[in-house]
Design a protein around this motif. Structure first.
Motif, PDB file in Angstrom:
ATOM      1  N   UNK A 307       0.832  -1.209   0.000  1.00 20.30           N
ATOM      2  CA  UNK A 307       0.000   0.000   0.000  1.00 20.30           C
ATOM      3  C   UNK A 307       0.868   1.261   0.000  1.00 20.30           C
ATOM      4  N   UNK A 308       0.463   2.253  -0.767  1.00 24.51           N
ATOM      5  CA  UNK A 308       1.257   3.478  -0.903  1.00 24.51           C
ATOM      6  C   UNK A 308       0.366   4.699  -0.748  1.00 24.51           C
ATOM      7  N   UNK A 309       0.724   5.570   0.178  1.00 28.33           N
ATOM      8  CA  UNK A 309       0.125   6.899   0.262  1.00 28.33           C
ATOM      9  C   UNK A 309       0.876   7.778  -0.735  1.00 28.33           C
ATOM     10  N   UNK A 310       0.197   8.240  -1.778  1.00 29.52           N
ATOM     11  CA  UNK A 310       0.867   8.869  -2.916  1.00 29.52           C
ATOM     12  C   UNK A 310       1.741  10.055  -2.584  1.00 29.52           C
ATOM     13  N   UNK A 311       1.456  10.750  -1.498  1.00 26.20           N
ATOM     14  CA  UNK A 311       2.255  11.935  -1.153  1.00 26.20           C
ATOM     15  C   UNK A 311       3.684  11.584  -0.767  1.00 26.20           C
ATOM     16  N   UNK A 312       3.897  10.427  -0.173  1.00 26.41           N
ATOM     17  CA  UNK A 312       5.230  10.098   0.349  1.00 26.41           C
ATOM     18  C   UNK A 312       6.240   9.840  -0.766  1.00 26.41           C
ATOM     19  N   UNK A 313       5.950   8.973  -1.764  1.00 21.04           N
ATOM     20  CA  UNK A 313       6.921   8.838  -2.864  1.00 21.04           C
ATOM     21  C   UNK A 313       7.141  10.157  -3.595  1.00 21.04           C
ATOM     22  N   UNK A 314       6.106  10.997  -3.673  1.00 21.72           N
ATOM     23  CA  UNK A 314       6.286  12.309  -4.302  1.00 21.72           C
ATOM     24  C   UNK A 314       7.304  13.141  -3.531  1.00 21.72           C
ATOM     25  N   UNK A 315       7.221  13.104  -2.207  1.00 24.12           N
ATOM     26  CA  UNK A 315       8.178  13.855  -1.381  1.00 24.12           C
ATOM     27  C   UNK A 315       9.576  13.262  -1.529  1.00 24.12           C
ATOM     28  N   UNK A 316       9.676  11.938  -1.575  1.00 27.28           N
ATOM     29  CA  UNK A 316      10.971  11.300  -1.830  1.00 27.28           C
ATOM     30  C   UNK A 316      11.583  11.870  -3.116  1.00 27.28           C
ATOM     31  N   UNK A 317      10.778  11.903  -4.183  1.00 24.05           N
ATOM     32  CA  UNK A 317      11.277  12.397  -5.457  1.00 24.05           C
ATOM     33  C   UNK A 317      11.678  13.861  -5.410  1.00 24.05           C
ATOM     34  N   UNK A 318      10.882  14.674  -4.718  1.00 23.78           N
ATOM     35  CA  UNK A 318      11.206  16.095  -4.592  1.00 23.78           C
ATOM     36  C   UNK A 318      12.520  16.280  -3.836  1.00 23.78           C
ATOM     37  N   UNK A 319      12.723  15.485  -2.806  1.00 25.56           N
ATOM     38  CA  UNK A 319      13.965  15.571  -2.035  1.00 25.56           C
ATOM     39  C   UNK A 319      15.151  15.170  -2.901  1.00 25.56           C
ATOM     40  N   UNK A 320      14.974  14.118  -3.690  1.00 25.77           N
ATOM     41  CA  UNK A 320      16.062  13.690  -4.576  1.00 25.77           C
ATOM     42  C   UNK A 320      16.429  14.790  -5.559  1.00 25.77           C
ATOM     43  N   UNK A 321      15.420  15.420  -6.154  1.00 22.76           N
ATOM     44  CA  UNK A 321      15.688  16.494  -7.110  1.00 22.76           C
ATOM     45  C   UNK A 321      16.389  17.664  -6.434  1.00 22.76           C
ATOM     46  N   UNK A 322      15.937  18.021  -5.247  1.00 24.39           N
ATOM     47  CA  UNK A 322      16.560  19.131  -4.523  1.00 24.39           C
ATOM     48  C   UNK A 322      18.020  18.825  -4.204  1.00 24.39           C
ATOM     49  N   UNK A 323      18.271  17.604  -3.758  1.00 25.14           N
ATOM     50  CA  UNK A 323      19.646  17.194  -3.439  1.00 25.14           C
ATOM     51  C   UNK A 323      20.534  17.301  -4.675  1.00 25.14           C
ATOM     52  N   UNK A 324      20.059  16.769  -5.794  1.00 26.75           N
ATOM     53  CA  UNK A 324      20.873  16.749  -7.016  1.00 26.75           C
ATOM     54  C   UNK A 324      21.098  18.163  -7.546  1.00 26.75           C
ATOM     55  N   UNK A 325      20.057  18.974  -7.584  1.00 26.02           N
ATOM     56  CA  UNK A 325      20.192  20.328  -8.139  1.00 26.02           C
ATOM     57  C   UNK A 325      21.174  21.158  -7.309  1.00 26.02           C
ATOM     58  N   UNK A 326      21.095  21.056  -5.989  1.00 23.41           N
ATOM     59  CA  UNK A 326      22.034  21.816  -5.160  1.00 23.41           C
ATOM     60  C   UNK A 326      23.457  21.293  -5.328  1.00 23.41           C
ATOM     61  N   UNK A 327      23.592  19.989  -5.529  1.00 21.91           N
ATOM     62  CA  UNK A 327      24.916  19.434  -5.801  1.00 21.91           C
ATOM     63  C   UNK A 327      25.455  19.941  -7.129  1.00 21.91           C
ATOM     64  N   UNK A 328      24.613  19.960  -8.150  1.00 22.43           N
ATOM     65  CA  UNK A 328      25.045  20.442  -9.460  1.00 22.43           C
ATOM     66  C   UNK A 328      25.430  21.911  -9.409  1.00 22.43           C
ATOM     67  N   UNK A 329      24.684  22.690  -8.622  1.00 27.48           N
ATOM     68  CA  UNK A 329      24.963  24.119  -8.489  1.00 27.48           C
ATOM     69  C   UNK A 329      26.104  24.397  -7.513  1.00 27.48           C
ATOM     70  N   UNK A 330      26.600  23.327  -6.870  1.00 25.99           N
ATOM     71  CA  UNK A 330      27.687  23.422  -5.895  1.00 25.99           C
ATOM     72  C   UNK A 330      27.319  24.313  -4.711  1.00 25.99           C
ATOM     73  N   UNK A 331      26.042  24.207  -4.300  1.00 20.93           N
ATOM     74  CA  UNK A 331      25.576  24.888  -3.105  1.00 20.93           C
ATOM     75  C   UNK A 331      25.705  23.940  -1.924  1.00 20.93           C
ATOM     76  N   UNK A 332      26.392  24.356  -0.885  1.00 15.85           N
ATOM     77  CA  UNK A 332      26.590  23.502   0.275  1.00 15.85           C
ATOM     78  C   UNK A 332      25.310  23.442   1.108  1.00 15.85           C
ATOM     79  N   UNK A 333      24.773  22.241   1.252  1.00 21.38           N
ATOM     80  CA  UNK A 333      23.607  22.004   2.098  1.00 21.38           C
ATOM     81  C   UNK A 333      23.980  20.904   3.084  1.00 21.38           C
ATOM     82  N   UNK A 334      23.856  21.186   4.358  1.00 20.57           N
ATOM     83  CA  UNK A 334      24.245  20.216   5.380  1.00 20.57           C
ATOM     84  C   UNK A 334      22.995  19.516   5.905  1.00 20.57           C
ATOM     85  N   UNK A 335      22.939  18.223   5.662  1.00 21.07           N
ATOM     86  CA  UNK A 335      21.751  17.453   5.976  1.00 21.07           C
ATOM     87  C   UNK A 335      21.581  17.258   7.483  1.00 21.07           C
TER      88      UNK A 335
END
Length: 465
Positions: A307-335
């Motif tokens: 069973x999947x609550x659709x909002x959670x995989x969406x948030x996973x994907x948004x987090x992945x995109x945010x992580x990658x984009x900040x890495x590509x832009x070389x912006x330091x984000x401390x988790x």
């Protein structure tokens, strides 16, 4: 003032007034470009996009122009720069340029991967490779980023490409209806991608992909189980070694260690929340439970569903995109650290600092931090670990035991114990630090010296902007 200058001035004014005003202002002038970009599998693999323009006003056919636009020039385009204006304002032009000229591979385009790919596109990534062998189903629609009922039965990769071409047509999008395995590794991972996103939910395929990325030296971010969760506040990004309460990441971790000798070093998105449900029993056409393996389209792929609550995989994907984009832009984000101190731990660290100052310097008058600032130093700067600890060897109870062996000491003994002059060390490390000088550390441990200096400089900027 010529038309181009007027157009740029109006676009700038529109950015201040809002997107609706921007559209209205643009309509006051002739279009700054008549051509639009058509993303296609035939576009060149070097990331250049071929421009097309309507053959005639009354014709819907497209006629190829005899020139190309390099992804490095995309931000010079008025429409693209306006579409990405918020990103440019956030990152700065040069950093956004790094995003726009990047190449990212997304493998697995379900609830997690579709949202990750969608936000990478909207963030201006210049080239995307979208890979999935599966099709959109009706049950996909509770969590897919862009699919509609008319897309049901369409390969997920082609579905995303169709919708993406309407959102950001300048992006070079390659869609492959393909299963990742050893035979397709070269086709999918060649081309020196800047990042690979693993959004696969099958263990065998996931392990093979992650091992291949490590072997090839490719940056990869992996998504673990998003099903059967409901709490978005417990989603984290950390090394694979730190993921807990996730059966998928546990299995992947064991297989990578056993079959490939990979202990860690792979960032993953996972949830600290324990799954609220298990795989549902599989029922065949007659409504009775049957062996799921008898119905596998692809060997090794799961037939039973969770069973999947659709909002959670969406948030996973948004987090992945945010992580990658900040890495590509070389912006330091401390988790956020996986294991946090509670306030009692911060009070203990503060008290230890005061006692240490009194023993070493005869007074605690130069302690210029309160408990909240101690929390910032321990959590934000040193991630609740010794400044000398670059790896995560312990989690859970083992990590809690190591926490109780830490204390704050001055980095530079000639300066007060401020938020930008404190490091977190184990007791034995603190004793060694007090017996050495910064000159000794700089000469004997230049990498450690540089890392600490940069971290403390960031703290100084945070407190003294």
């Amino acid at each position: 003032m010529n038309d181009k200058a007027k157009s740029l001035a109006l676009i700038g004014a529109g950015a201040l007034l809002g997107s609706g005003a921007t559209v209205a202002l643009l309509r006051l002038l002739p279009s700054s470009r008549e051509a639009t970009v058509q993303s296609s599998n035939e576009a060149k693999s070097n990331g250049k996009a071929v421009l097309y323009a309507p053959a005639a006003e009354d014709s819907g056919s497209l006629k190829e122009k005899n020139y190309e636009v390099d992804s490095a020039d995309l931000l010079k385009d008025d429409i693209v720069s306006e579409q990405l204006t918020r990103n440019i304002q956030f990152f700065g032009f040069d950093a956004q340029q790094k995003v726009t000229t990047s190449y990212v591979v997304v493998i697995g385009l379900g609830g997690v991967g579709s949202h990750a790919a969608s936000m990478l596109l909207r963030s201006g990534v210049g080239r995307l490779l979208l890979v999935d062998f599966d099709q959109v189903s009706l049950s996909s629609l509770n969590r897919h980023a862009v699919a509609t009922r008319t897309d049901v039965g369409t390969p997920k990769a082609l579905c995303l490409k169709k919708h993406f071409s309407l959102i950001y047509p300048e992006c070079h999008i390659d869609a492959k209806v393909l299963l990742y395995d050893n035979s397709s590794e070269e086709e999918i991972l060649s081309g020196d991608p800047d990042f690979v996103l693993d959004c696969i939910d099958n263990i065998d395929t996931k392990v093979a992909l992650l091992a291949a990325c490590v072997r090839r030296g490719l940056k990869v971010l992996s998504a673990t189980g998003a099903g059967a969760r409901a709490d978005p506040t417990r989603i984290r990004v950390a090394d694979l070694r730190e993921s807990t309460n996730d059966p998928l990441s546990r299995s992947v971790r064991q297989r990578l260690r056993r079959d490939h000798g990979i202990e860690g070093g792979i960032p993953v998105v996972f949830s600290l929340e324990k799954p609220k449900a298990k795989l549902l029993p599989f029922k065949g056409p007659n409504g009775e439970e049957e062996n799921p393996s008898d119905y596998q389209v692809v060997p090794g792929f799961r037939v039973r569903i969770i069973p999947v609550l659709g909002t959670i995989p969406a948030i996973f994907g948004q987090i992945m995109a945010s992580y990658v984009v900040t890495q590509l832009a070389e912006l330091q984000v401390h988790m956020e650290p996986i294991v946090n101190f509670d306030m009692d731990h911060y009070r203990v660290l503060h008290q230890r600092l005061i006692e240490h100052e009194e023993i070493i310097y005869g007074t605690s008058v130069n302690v210029q931090v309160d408990i909240e600032e101690v929390m910032y130093v321990a959590k934000e700067l040193w991630h609740c670990r010794s400044a000398r600890d670059l790896t995560t060897k312990e989690v859970g109870r083992g990590m809690w035991r190591s926490v109780n062996e830490l204390m704050l000491v001055r980095w530079d003994r000639s300066k007060p114990a401020s938020a930008w002059n404190l490091i977190l060390l184990k007791f034995t490390e603190a004793d060694e630090h007090e017996s050495s000088t910064l000159e000794d550390i700089k000469a004997n441990e230049p990498e450690f010296f540089t890392r600490v200096t940069c971290t403390l400089k960031r703290a100084e900027l945070d407190f003294c902007p």
